[in-house]
Design a protein around this motif. Structure first.
Motif, PDB file in Angstrom:
ATOM      1  N   THR A 195      -4.402   1.467   0.549  1.00 56.37           N
ATOM      2  CA  THR A 195      -4.184   2.893   0.283  1.00 56.37           C
ATOM      3  C   THR A 195      -5.348   3.500  -0.473  1.00 56.37           C
ATOM      4  O   THR A 195      -5.821   4.605  -0.150  1.00 56.37           O
ATOM      5  N   LEU A 196      -5.839   2.791  -1.474  1.00 55.46           N
ATOM      6  CA  LEU A 196      -6.967   3.280  -2.251  1.00 55.46           C
ATOM      7  C   LEU A 196      -8.226   3.382  -1.399  1.00 55.46           C
ATOM      8  O   LEU A 196      -9.016   4.330  -1.544  1.00 55.46           O
ATOM      9  N   ALA A 197      -8.428   2.439  -0.493  1.00 53.29           N
ATOM     10  CA  ALA A 197      -9.607   2.485   0.378  1.00 53.29           C
ATOM     11  C   ALA A 197      -9.560   3.713   1.281  1.00 53.29           C
ATOM     12  O   ALA A 197     -10.579   4.400   1.482  1.00 53.29           O
ATOM     13  N   VAL A 198      -8.379   4.012   1.842  1.00 50.96           N
ATOM     14  CA  VAL A 198      -8.252   5.197   2.690  1.00 50.96           C
ATOM     15  C   VAL A 198      -8.554   6.462   1.900  1.00 50.96           C
ATOM     16  O   VAL A 198      -9.273   7.361   2.367  1.00 50.96           O
ATOM     17  N   VAL A 199      -8.016   6.554   0.675  1.00 50.36           N
ATOM     18  CA  VAL A 199      -8.242   7.736  -0.153  1.00 50.36           C
ATOM     19  C   VAL A 199      -9.719   7.877  -0.498  1.00 50.36           C
ATOM     20  O   VAL A 199     -10.284   8.990  -0.458  1.00 50.36           O
ATOM     21  N   LEU A 200     -10.389   6.767  -0.830  1.00 50.67           N
ATOM     22  CA  LEU A 200     -11.811   6.831  -1.167  1.00 50.67           C
ATOM     23  C   LEU A 200     -12.648   7.275   0.026  1.00 50.67           C
ATOM     24  O   LEU A 200     -13.603   8.052  -0.124  1.00 50.67           O
TER      25      LEU A 200
ATOM     26  N   ALA B  13     -11.539  14.971  -7.476  1.00 42.06           N
ATOM     27  CA  ALA B  13     -11.552  13.680  -6.783  1.00 42.06           C
ATOM     28  C   ALA B  13     -10.925  12.585  -7.646  1.00 42.06           C
ATOM     29  O   ALA B  13     -10.172  11.737  -7.154  1.00 42.06           O
ATOM     30  N   LEU B  14     -11.233  12.611  -8.955  1.00 40.50           N
ATOM     31  CA  LEU B  14     -10.655  11.623  -9.861  1.00 40.50           C
ATOM     32  C   LEU B  14      -9.134  11.768  -9.932  1.00 40.50           C
ATOM     33  O   LEU B  14      -8.395  10.764  -9.911  1.00 40.50           O
ATOM     34  N   LEU B  15      -8.658  13.016 -10.019  1.00 36.66           N
ATOM     35  CA  LEU B  15      -7.212  13.232 -10.038  1.00 36.66           C
ATOM     36  C   LEU B  15      -6.571  12.735  -8.731  1.00 36.66           C
ATOM     37  O   LEU B  15      -5.480  12.148  -8.733  1.00 36.66           O
ATOM     38  N   ALA B  16      -7.279  12.969  -7.616  1.00 36.58           N
ATOM     39  CA  ALA B  16      -6.757  12.498  -6.328  1.00 36.58           C
ATOM     40  C   ALA B  16      -6.681  10.976  -6.292  1.00 36.58           C
ATOM     41  O   ALA B  16      -5.717  10.397  -5.775  1.00 36.58           O
ATOM     42  N   ILE B  17      -7.699  10.311  -6.859  1.00 39.34           N
ATOM     43  CA  ILE B  17      -7.698   8.846  -6.882  1.00 39.34           C
ATOM     44  C   ILE B  17      -6.555   8.323  -7.755  1.00 39.34           C
ATOM     45  O   ILE B  17      -5.844   7.384  -7.390  1.00 39.34           O
ATOM     46  N   ILE B  18      -6.365   8.954  -8.929  1.00 41.54           N
ATOM     47  CA  ILE B  18      -5.281   8.526  -9.819  1.00 41.54           C
ATOM     48  C   ILE B  18      -3.922   8.720  -9.139  1.00 41.54           C
ATOM     49  O   ILE B  18      -3.049   7.839  -9.175  1.00 41.54           O
ATOM     50  N   ALA B  19      -3.768   9.903  -8.505  1.00 38.46           N
ATOM     51  CA  ALA B  19      -2.498  10.153  -7.800  1.00 38.46           C
ATOM     52  C   ALA B  19      -2.297   9.151  -6.666  1.00 38.46           C
ATOM     53  O   ALA B  19      -1.181   8.663  -6.433  1.00 38.46           O
TER      54      ALA B  19
ATOM     55  N   VAL C 116       0.995   2.286  -5.857  1.00 41.99           N
ATOM     56  CA  VAL C 116       1.779   1.328  -6.655  1.00 41.99           C
ATOM     57  C   VAL C 116       3.267   1.514  -6.402  1.00 41.99           C
ATOM     58  O   VAL C 116       4.017   0.546  -6.212  1.00 41.99           O
ATOM     59  N   ARG C 117       3.682   2.789  -6.380  1.00 46.28           N
ATOM     60  CA  ARG C 117       5.105   3.053  -6.139  1.00 46.28           C
ATOM     61  C   ARG C 117       5.524   2.586  -4.748  1.00 46.28           C
ATOM     62  O   ARG C 117       6.575   1.951  -4.578  1.00 46.28           O
ATOM     63  N   GLN C 118       4.698   2.904  -3.766  1.00 47.68           N
ATOM     64  CA  GLN C 118       5.032   2.504  -2.404  1.00 47.68           C
ATOM     65  C   GLN C 118       5.006   0.982  -2.252  1.00 47.68           C
ATOM     66  O   GLN C 118       5.840   0.395  -1.553  1.00 47.68           O
ATOM     67  N   ALA C 119       4.012   0.351  -2.903  1.00 48.12           N
ATOM     68  CA  ALA C 119       3.921  -1.108  -2.830  1.00 48.12           C
ATOM     69  C   ALA C 119       5.138  -1.757  -3.473  1.00 48.12           C
ATOM     70  O   ALA C 119       5.698  -2.730  -2.948  1.00 48.12           O
ATOM     71  N   ASN C 120       5.565  -1.208  -4.621  1.00 46.53           N
ATOM     72  CA  ASN C 120       6.765  -1.750  -5.267  1.00 46.53           C
ATOM     73  C   ASN C 120       8.002  -1.538  -4.404  1.00 46.53           C
ATOM     74  O   ASN C 120       8.882  -2.400  -4.317  1.00 46.53           O
ATOM     75  N   ARG C 121       8.059  -0.379  -3.751  1.00 48.51           N
ATOM     76  CA  ARG C 121       9.213  -0.083  -2.907  1.00 48.51           C
ATOM     77  C   ARG C 121       9.291  -1.037  -1.718  1.00 48.51           C
ATOM     78  O   ARG C 121      10.385  -1.377  -1.266  1.00 48.51           O
ATOM     79  N   LEU C 122       8.140  -1.468  -1.221  1.00 49.39           N
ATOM     80  CA  LEU C 122       8.132  -2.370  -0.076  1.00 49.39           C
ATOM     81  C   LEU C 122       8.120  -3.840  -0.493  1.00 49.39           C
ATOM     82  O   LEU C 122       8.750  -4.673   0.153  1.00 49.39           O
ATOM     83  N   ALA C 123       7.374  -4.145  -1.558  1.00 48.09           N
ATOM     84  CA  ALA C 123       7.224  -5.549  -1.954  1.00 48.09           C
ATOM     85  C   ALA C 123       8.471  -6.083  -2.657  1.00 48.09           C
ATOM     86  O   ALA C 123       8.876  -7.222  -2.428  1.00 48.09           O
ATOM     87  N   SER C 124       9.090  -5.264  -3.524  1.00 55.93           N
ATOM     88  CA  SER C 124      10.280  -5.739  -4.245  1.00 55.93           C
ATOM     89  C   SER C 124      11.419  -6.116  -3.309  1.00 55.93           C
ATOM     90  O   SER C 124      12.034  -7.178  -3.462  1.00 55.93           O
ATOM     91  N   PRO C 125      11.733  -5.272  -2.295  1.00 60.96           N
ATOM     92  CA  PRO C 125      12.770  -5.700  -1.348  1.00 60.96           C
ATOM     93  C   PRO C 125      12.421  -6.993  -0.617  1.00 60.96           C
ATOM     94  O   PRO C 125      13.293  -7.833  -0.391  1.00 60.96           O
ATOM     95  N   LEU C 126      11.158  -7.160  -0.259  1.00 59.56           N
ATOM     96  CA  LEU C 126      10.769  -8.391   0.419  1.00 59.56           C
ATOM     97  C   LEU C 126      10.958  -9.591  -0.499  1.00 59.56           C
ATOM     98  O   LEU C 126      11.367 -10.669  -0.062  1.00 59.56           O
TER      99      LEU C 126
END
Length: 425
Positions: A9-14, A133-139, A145-155
């Motif tokens: 996700t971070l790579a796509v945003v960058l 750009a920095l705010l966009a990266i932080i967001a 992180v939220r999406q990863a937790n939403r997908l990784a925790s159920p797995l």
């Protein structure tokens, strides 16, 4: 997986920021430079127009009169034919933005502005773009992180559920995650857990039932073999051996019935049989044990009754009741037969204290026992009675009276549907 989701996700945003950010910087830099040049050109034309009007009005043209016509950060030079050049402002050094305008009376106006002002404005714009750009990266990081937790925790939860199933803990979790694909996997795992739980329960019940139902014939067989070893009389040996063979046949019948019920409890083998023969066989089987305990076992009631059921199963039910009376009861045990409506009833009673009040109707539940026993004897007996359409009830608690109700007419069993899967009791 969580790290990979965040990194992707971070790579796509960058990449998006790099593509659009560089383009925005180039566009903004050109826009600011063009705006500065247009301002200087406009300033030169305005000064040339002012000088034209003063020449036509035959007014004086000097720095004192025109000083307020030039912006503070600009430098202007006015050259009128036949006059000395008029300078306004401080001449800048270094790189400048300049513009030249010619008046209708032949005068020339040159306006200059330091390029550093444009550079500062470009720098401020770049800072704003960088901040955005920095705010966009932080967001993006927070969202990743939220999406990863939403997908990784159920797995992780699903992996733990699968591991619990593999380790023999088949409890379903009934937990869902709001993601259709993950919820589908959770549904499948919960369904598998329930099926495994039913299978394990059926296997444990089969093992418990087998151990309980095999114990009585084995005990009776053991007593007959002991009688053989303690006598030298050939007639007694022959008689006891014949009885022992009968016990072996009963044992074989019990094993076959257990296996049949494990495959499909509906494939019963109920037939019409002589109830007196089953009762007589039980009396002969249990008399030695009661004699050793200093007690008696007798039968009474209506004779020559025929009932419908599996003789071996009926014998097992009576054996369970007689054994219960031997272990928990007292005095003489009596087996009484009678008829009620279209049913033959065998009552088993003794002179003991009876069933404790706190047990009551729970006496037929598995693991329920008044003393230190397995607590499955009466439960198995009730299952055996119901398998052929009969029923086993406690008619009286003190003194205890148990009644085995058997039909006197053959039962019509529903046909087994071909595509219906048999279940394990």
């Amino acid at each position: 997986m969580r790290r990979r989701l965040i990194q992707s996700t971070l790579a796509v945003v960058l990449v998006v920021i790099a593509v659009f950010g560089v383009s925005l910087v180039i566009v903004e830099t050109r826009t600011i430079s063009n705006s500065a040049q247009e301002r200087v050109d406009s300033e030169a034309l305005r000064l040339a127009s002012i000088v034209d009007s003063r020449i036509l009005g035959e007014e004086h043209i000097n720095a004192e009169i025109l000083k307020n016509q030039v912006a503070e950060n600009r430098y202007a030079v006015i050259r009128v034919p036949g006059q000395a050049p008029v300078e306004l402002g401080i001449e800048p050094t270094g790189d400048v933005i300049h513009s030249t305008a010619k008046g209708e009376e032949g005068e020339t106006v040159v306006v200059e502005e330091p390029r550093s002002a444009v550079t500062r404005e470009v720098g401020r714009t770049l800072l704003i773009i960088a901040a955005v750009a920095l705010l966009a990266i932080i967001a993006a990081v927070l969202l990743a992180v939220r999406q990863a937790n939403r997908l990784a925790s159920p797995l992780t939860d699903l992996a733990e559920t699968a591991e619990r199933l593999g380790s023999g803990d088949p409890r379903p979790r009934h937990k869902r995650y709001g993601v259709p694909e993950l919820d589908r996997v959770a549904d499948v795992l919960d369904g598998s857990a329930e099926r495994i739980a039913r299978m394990l329960t059926a296997e444990r019940r089969l093992a418990a039932d087998a151990s309980h139902q095999l114990r009585t014939p084995l005990t009776a067989l053991s007593m007959r073999l002991e009688e053989i070893t303690l006598t030298d009389d050939p007639d007694i040996v022959k008689e006891e051996a014949t009885i022992a063979l009968t016990q072996v046949e009963r044992l074989t019948d019990v094993v076959e019935r257990l296996l049949t019920n494990a495959r499909d409890p509906r494939t019963g083998s109920a037939v019409s049989f002589d109830l007196d023969e089953v009762i007589k066989q039980q009396l002969e089987e249990w008399r030695p044990a009661y004699r050793s305990a200093g007690r008696a076992i007798v039968s009474s009631g209506k004779r020559h009754l025929r009932a419908v059921g599996t003789p071996g199963a009926v014998a097992q039910v009576l054996a369970a009741l007689i054994e219960n009376s031997l272990m928990h009861g007292g005095g003489t045990v009596a087996l009484r037969t009678r008829v009620t409506g279209n049913q033959a009833v065998v009552e088993v009673t003794d002179e003991g204290p009876g069933v404790p009040t706190d047990l009551g109707a729970r006496i037929f539940e598995r693991t329920i026992s008044g003393r230190n026993s397995t607590g499955i004897g009466l439960a198995v007996a009730r299952d055996l009675a119901e398998a052929d359409g009969g029923r086993l009830e406690m008619l009286q608690a003190q003194p205890p009276v148990f009644g085995l109700f058997l039909s006197r007419t053959p039962l019509k069993r529903p046909p087994l549907v071909d595509d219906e899967e048999p279940t394990v009791r």
